[in-house]
Write a protein that holds these residues in place. Structure first.
Motif, PDB file in Angstrom:
ATOM      1  N   ALA A  58       0.842  -1.242   0.003  1.00 58.96           N
ATOM      2  CA  ALA A  58      -0.170  -0.223  -0.093  1.00 58.96           C
ATOM      3  C   ALA A  58       0.684   1.257  -0.036  1.00 58.96           C
ATOM      4  O   ALA A  58       0.577   2.340  -0.752  1.00 58.96           O
ATOM      5  CB  ALA A  58      -0.946   0.288   1.187  1.00 58.96           C
ATOM      6  N   SER A  59       1.821   1.328   0.657  1.00 63.80           N
ATOM      7  CA  SER A  59       2.737   2.512   0.900  1.00 63.80           C
ATOM      8  C   SER A  59       4.094   2.230   1.362  1.00 63.80           C
ATOM      9  O   SER A  59       4.225   1.089   2.124  1.00 63.80           O
ATOM     10  CB  SER A  59       2.089   3.506   1.682  1.00 63.80           C
ATOM     11  N   ALA A  60       5.158   2.970   1.049  1.00 60.16           N
ATOM     12  CA  ALA A  60       6.524   2.792   1.528  1.00 60.16           C
ATOM     13  C   ALA A  60       6.748   3.801   2.601  1.00 60.16           C
ATOM     14  O   ALA A  60       6.123   4.780   2.699  1.00 60.16           O
ATOM     15  CB  ALA A  60       7.540   2.852   0.331  1.00 60.16           C
ATOM     16  N   PRO A  61       7.694   3.378   3.263  1.00 63.39           N
ATOM     17  CA  PRO A  61       8.020   4.465   4.532  1.00 63.39           C
ATOM     18  C   PRO A  61       8.475   5.718   3.994  1.00 63.39           C
ATOM     19  O   PRO A  61       9.303   5.785   2.726  1.00 63.39           O
ATOM     20  CB  PRO A  61       9.006   3.709   5.216  1.00 63.39           C
ATOM     21  N   PRO A  62       8.296   6.960   4.664  1.00 60.79           N
ATOM     22  CA  PRO A  62       8.807   8.078   4.095  1.00 60.79           C
ATOM     23  C   PRO A  62      10.406   8.007   3.859  1.00 60.79           C
ATOM     24  O   PRO A  62      10.729   8.833   2.826  1.00 60.79           O
ATOM     25  CB  PRO A  62       8.342   9.232   5.207  1.00 60.79           C
ATOM     26  N   ALA A  63      11.014   7.406   4.296  1.00 64.34           N
ATOM     27  CA  ALA A  63      12.601   7.478   4.293  1.00 64.34           C
ATOM     28  C   ALA A  63      12.863   6.926   2.953  1.00 64.34           C
ATOM     29  O   ALA A  63      14.046   7.450   2.226  1.00 64.34           O
ATOM     30  CB  ALA A  63      13.235   6.571   5.294  1.00 64.34           C
ATOM     31  N   LEU A  64      12.244   6.107   2.413  1.00 65.68           N
ATOM     32  CA  LEU A  64      12.548   5.743   0.925  1.00 65.68           C
ATOM     33  C   LEU A  64      12.163   6.542  -0.105  1.00 65.68           C
ATOM     34  O   LEU A  64      12.981   6.559  -1.088  1.00 65.68           O
ATOM     35  CB  LEU A  64      11.714   4.281   0.847  1.00 65.68           C
ATOM     36  N   GLY A  65      11.373   7.378   0.163  1.00 64.29           N
ATOM     37  CA  GLY A  65      10.958   8.541  -0.685  1.00 64.29           C
ATOM     38  C   GLY A  65      11.853   9.876  -0.462  1.00 64.29           C
ATOM     39  O   GLY A  65      11.866  10.536  -1.442  1.00 64.29           O
ATOM     40  N   ALA A  66      12.848   9.853   0.496  1.00 64.67           N
ATOM     41  CA  ALA A  66      13.794  10.895   0.393  1.00 64.67           C
ATOM     42  C   ALA A  66      15.233  10.651   0.233  1.00 64.67           C
ATOM     43  O   ALA A  66      15.821   9.813   1.231  1.00 64.67           O
ATOM     44  CB  ALA A  66      13.622  11.502   1.776  1.00 64.67           C
ATOM     45  N   VAL A  67      15.731  10.957  -0.907  1.00 60.32           N
ATOM     46  CA  VAL A  67      16.893  10.231  -1.257  1.00 60.32           C
ATOM     47  C   VAL A  67      18.087  11.129  -0.605  1.00 60.32           C
ATOM     48  O   VAL A  67      18.009  12.149  -0.324  1.00 60.32           O
ATOM     49  CB  VAL A  67      17.296  10.488  -2.735  1.00 60.32           C
ATOM     50  N   ASP A  68      18.942  10.400   0.294  1.00 60.24           N
ATOM     51  CA  ASP A  68      20.229  10.968   1.153  1.00 60.24           C
ATOM     52  C   ASP A  68      21.180  10.670   0.339  1.00 60.24           C
ATOM     53  O   ASP A  68      21.727   9.258   0.440  1.00 60.24           O
ATOM     54  CB  ASP A  68      20.068  10.212   2.445  1.00 60.24           C
ATOM     55  N   PRO A  69      21.849  11.522  -0.300  1.00 58.54           N
ATOM     56  CA  PRO A  69      23.125  11.337  -0.940  1.00 58.54           C
ATOM     57  C   PRO A  69      24.182  10.772  -0.285  1.00 58.54           C
ATOM     58  O   PRO A  69      25.201  10.060  -0.969  1.00 58.54           O
ATOM     59  CB  PRO A  69      23.621  12.725  -1.252  1.00 58.54           C
ATOM     60  N   GLN A  70      24.373  10.791   1.292  1.00 53.74           N
ATOM     61  CA  GLN A  70      25.227   9.740   1.857  1.00 53.74           C
ATOM     62  C   GLN A  70      24.559   8.552   2.404  1.00 53.74           C
ATOM     63  O   GLN A  70      25.299   7.755   2.983  1.00 53.74           O
ATOM     64  CB  GLN A  70      25.794  10.672   3.142  1.00 53.74           C
ATOM     65  N   GLY A  71      23.357   8.315   2.335  1.00 53.54           N
ATOM     66  CA  GLY A  71      22.573   7.124   2.830  1.00 53.54           C
ATOM     67  C   GLY A  71      22.578   6.094   1.784  1.00 53.54           C
ATOM     68  O   GLY A  71      23.230   6.019   0.660  1.00 53.54           O
ATOM     69  N   ALA A  72      22.004   4.892   2.244  1.00 57.25           N
ATOM     70  CA  ALA A  72      21.832   3.777   1.381  1.00 57.25           C
ATOM     71  C   ALA A  72      20.402   2.768   1.901  1.00 57.25           C
ATOM     72  O   ALA A  72      19.757   3.323   3.100  1.00 57.25           O
ATOM     73  CB  ALA A  72      22.966   2.802   1.344  1.00 57.25           C
ATOM     74  N   VAL A  73      20.197   2.359   0.860  1.00 59.56           N
ATOM     75  CA  VAL A  73      18.851   1.423   1.255  1.00 59.56           C
ATOM     76  C   VAL A  73      19.324  -0.040   1.141  1.00 59.56           C
ATOM     77  O   VAL A  73      19.742  -0.531   0.054  1.00 59.56           O
ATOM     78  CB  VAL A  73      17.845   1.704   0.198  1.00 59.56           C
ATOM     79  N   TYR A  74      18.997  -0.831   2.022  1.00 58.70           N
ATOM     80  CA  TYR A  74      19.214  -2.177   2.262  1.00 58.70           C
ATOM     81  C   TYR A  74      18.008  -2.815   2.138  1.00 58.70           C
ATOM     82  O   TYR A  74      17.194  -2.592   3.179  1.00 58.70           O
ATOM     83  CB  TYR A  74      20.094  -2.603   3.428  1.00 58.70           C
ATOM     84  N   ILE A  75      17.739  -3.856   1.417  1.00 56.89           N
ATOM     85  CA  ILE A  75      16.393  -4.734   1.324  1.00 56.89           C
ATOM     86  C   ILE A  75      16.741  -5.996   1.440  1.00 56.89           C
ATOM     87  O   ILE A  75      17.536  -6.797   0.689  1.00 56.89           O
ATOM     88  CB  ILE A  75      15.675  -4.251   0.150  1.00 56.89           C
ATOM     89  N   CYS A  76      15.874  -6.581   2.207  1.00 60.33           N
ATOM     90  CA  CYS A  76      15.824  -8.210   2.506  1.00 60.33           C
ATOM     91  C   CYS A  76      14.607  -8.739   2.573  1.00 60.33           C
ATOM     92  O   CYS A  76      13.766  -8.050   3.311  1.00 60.33           O
ATOM     93  CB  CYS A  76      16.698  -8.364   3.638  1.00 60.33           C
ATOM     94  N   GLY A  77      14.132  -9.651   1.938  1.00 65.17           N
ATOM     95  CA  GLY A  77      12.637 -10.339   1.800  1.00 65.17           C
ATOM     96  C   GLY A  77      12.317 -11.306   0.759  1.00 65.17           C
ATOM     97  O   GLY A  77      13.377 -11.468  -0.098  1.00 65.17           O
ATOM     98  N   PRO A  78      11.303 -11.411   0.604  1.00 62.01           N
ATOM     99  CA  PRO A  78      10.905 -12.527  -0.571  1.00 62.01           C
ATOM    100  C   PRO A  78      10.961 -11.448  -1.811  1.00 62.01           C
ATOM    101  O   PRO A  78      11.060 -10.345  -1.630  1.00 62.01           O
ATOM    102  CB  PRO A  78       9.434 -12.514  -0.266  1.00 62.01           C
ATOM    103  N   ALA A  79      11.042 -12.327  -2.785  1.00 62.55           N
ATOM    104  CA  ALA A  79      11.182 -11.802  -4.181  1.00 62.55           C
ATOM    105  C   ALA A  79      10.370 -10.407  -4.598  1.00 62.55           C
ATOM    106  O   ALA A  79      10.869  -9.473  -5.030  1.00 62.55           O
ATOM    107  CB  ALA A  79      11.285 -12.764  -5.448  1.00 62.55           C
ATOM    108  N   GLY A  80       8.878 -10.825  -4.417  1.00 64.01           N
ATOM    109  CA  GLY A  80       8.040  -9.745  -4.648  1.00 64.01           C
ATOM    110  C   GLY A  80       8.387  -8.638  -3.907  1.00 64.01           C
ATOM    111  O   GLY A  80       8.266  -7.375  -4.425  1.00 64.01           O
TER     112      GLY A  80
END
Length: 132
Positions: A58-80
Motif C-alpha cells: 500500500a505504501s512505503a516508509p517516508p525514508a524511502l521517498g527521501a534520497v539521502d546522498p550519503q545514505g543507502a537502502v538495504y532490502i531483504c525479503g521475499p522476491a516480490g
C-alpha cells in the motif's frame, strides 16, 4: 532479515543514523520480533503489520521517498517485496549503487527424491541451561 540486524547493530555502535523498517502480517509472524525489542536501537525499529492495514504494497516508509546522498537502502525479503522496493527506490531517484538487496532462495536440489543424505547441525554457542 538477520544480515540487516547485524548491519543495524554496527551502525548503532558507530553512532550513525538509520531507520529499520520491518514488514509482516502481524507481530507473531515477524521474525526476530522479541530480539528486535531488546536491542539498544529498538526505538529505531518501525514495525509494519498488514493485518493492521500497514502494508508495503500500500505504501512505503517516508525514508524511502527521501534520497539521502550519503545514505543507502538495504532490502531483504521475499522476491516480490524486494522487486517492489527496487521499483520504488528507483522511481524516487535512489542511485542503483546505493540500493543493496539480500536475496535468499533455496539452491537447486542436487539430491534425488528418496536419496539418503546427512544433516549436520552445529551448536551456535548459546547456553540453553542444559535443556537442549
Amino acid at each position: 532479515m538477520t544480515p540487516l540486524v547485524s548491519m543495524a547493530e554496527h551502525l548503532y555502535q558507530q553512532g550513525r543514523e538509520f531507520e529499520f523498517h520491518v514488514y509482516a502480517r502481524n507481530a507473531s509472524a515477524l521474525p526476530l520480533h522479541a530480539e528486535l525489542a531488546t536491542r539498544a536501537w529498538a526505538a529505531r525499529v518501525h514495525r509494519h503489520f498488514s493485518d493492521d492495514g500497514d502494508s508495503f504494497r500500500a505504501s512505503a516508509p517516508p525514508a524511502l521517498g527521501a534520497v539521502d546522498p550519503q545514505g543507502a537502502v538495504y532490502i531483504c525479503g521475499p522476491a516480490g517485496f524486494i522487486d517492489l522496493a527496487l521499483v520504488r527506490a528507483a522511481a524516487t531517484g535512489w542511485p542503483a549503487e546505493r540500493v543493496v538487496t539480500e536475496r535468499f532462495s533455496p539452491p537447486a536440489s542436487t539430491v534425488d527424491a528418496g536419496t539418503v543424505f546427512d544433516v549436520i547441525a552445529a551448536d551456535g554457542g548459546a547456553d540453553d541451561g542444559g535443556q537442549g
